[in-house]
Enzyme design. Structure first.
Site, short mmCIF file in Angstrom:
data_model
loop_
_atom_site.label_atom_id
_atom_site.label_comp_id
_atom_site.label_asym_id
_atom_site.label_seq_id
_atom_site.Cartn_x
_atom_site.Cartn_y
_atom_site.Cartn_z
N TYR A 38 0.84 -1.19 0.00
CA TYR A 38 0.00 0.00 0.00
C TYR A 38 0.88 1.25 0.00
O TYR A 38 1.97 1.26 0.59
CB TYR A 38 -0.95 0.03 1.20
N PRO A 39 0.42 2.32 -0.66
CA PRO A 39 1.11 3.61 -0.58
C PRO A 39 0.55 4.44 0.56
O PRO A 39 -0.59 4.22 1.00
CB PRO A 39 0.79 4.24 -1.94
N GLN A 47 9.13 -6.25 6.40
CA GLN A 47 8.65 -4.95 5.95
C GLN A 47 9.70 -4.28 5.07
O GLN A 47 10.87 -4.24 5.43
CB GLN A 47 8.35 -4.05 7.14
#
Length: 274
Positions: free
Chosen positions: A179-180, A219
């Protein structure tokens, strides 16, 4: 005595460039045929790597990069292709290789996100800004610049930071969520008017939340300021997709996210094994 400018940005370190491509299929395709076409595109990409870019990557990171293909689930799109490369030109080559492959012929672009792997040095920058103020200097003077250059060099040589700048594709984490996001600029909640110390405090607490998921979620944070409308991209890998929900929920309750974060669409799926 001067004080650190509230508008001063943190120093950042950059690694590989990244491109997230989101596609819809132009036609119906079954899983076995899709896997075959993905394998063909991956093999073509591997052959195209015999170039001077390989030499450049050896200086900057552990390899020249990688690509993976993700079958999206629960999305209006069908496929996400993620590329990490040592240069913007190499990203362009990967984009062209895919477009000219058999797989590319059945893909209709829905969204793209261009960015670069990033490590934000909030704490270090705030520390050096305080030191400059305490000696009567200022951010950007010769002493500050010398100290920043040396400290940033040491940070970039650390194994932890290199894993962030040149992330490996985890072989045992097949699920992906991307996701941005951006930081808020509302009049009453503007991230960019906070002091360096305050931004450093908030990001340090945010990082501690992420570390609780070490071993469960990998991440990858990429910066996109000047490259995309959104300011950062977050790519998560996990063995169990429920970890995405748990991690993002925990982070939403961090002060920095609760007050200052804005999120784009989420794209979730499973890596197609080749």
């Amino acid at each position: 005595m001067t004080t650190p400018s509230i508008a001063h940005p943190p120093e950042t370190l950059e690694g590989w460039f990244a491109l997230h491509q989101i596609f819809r299929f132009k036609q119906q395709i079954d899983a076995s045929r899709l896997a075959m076409m993905v394998k063909g595109a991956a093999n073509a990409r591997a052959s195209a790597r015999k170039s001077p870019a390989k030499k450049r990557a050896k200086k900057a990171g552990p390899a020249e990069g990688w690509s993976c293909f993700v079958r999206l689930i629960g999305s209006s799109a069908d496929l996400m292709v993620i590329h990490f490369r040592d240069s913007l030109d190499s990203i362009a080559a990967a984009q062209d290789d895919l477009a000219h492959s058999r797989l590319g012929g059945i893909l209709d672009p829905a969204y793209t996100f261009l960015s670069v792997a990033e490590a934000g040095l909030y704490h270090l920058t705030a520390e050096l800004a305080r030191a400059a103020a305490s000696r009567g200097g200022k951010v950007g003077d010769d002493e500050y610049t010398r100290a920043l250059t040396e400290r940033a060099r040491l940070e970039k040589e650390s194994a932890h930071v290199r894993r962030r700048l040149y992330p490996e594709l985890p072989g045992d984490m097949p699920y992906v969520s991307f996701y941005p996001m951006s930081k808020r600029r509302d009049a009453a909640q503007n991230w960019y008017t906070l002091t360096l110390d305050e931004r450093s405090r908030l990001m340090q607490a945010h990082g501690l939340t992420g570390r609780r998921y070490a071993g469960k979620v990998q991440q990858v944070i990429t910066g996109a300021i000047g490259l995309d409308k959104w300011e950062w991209g977050v790519t998560l890998f996990a063995r169990d997709p429920l970890e995405f929900k748990k991690l993002v929920t925990d982070m939403r309750f961090d002060e920095v996210s609760a007050k200052y974060a804005e999120f784009g669409d989420f794209y979730v799926g499973r890596i197609i094994s080749v």
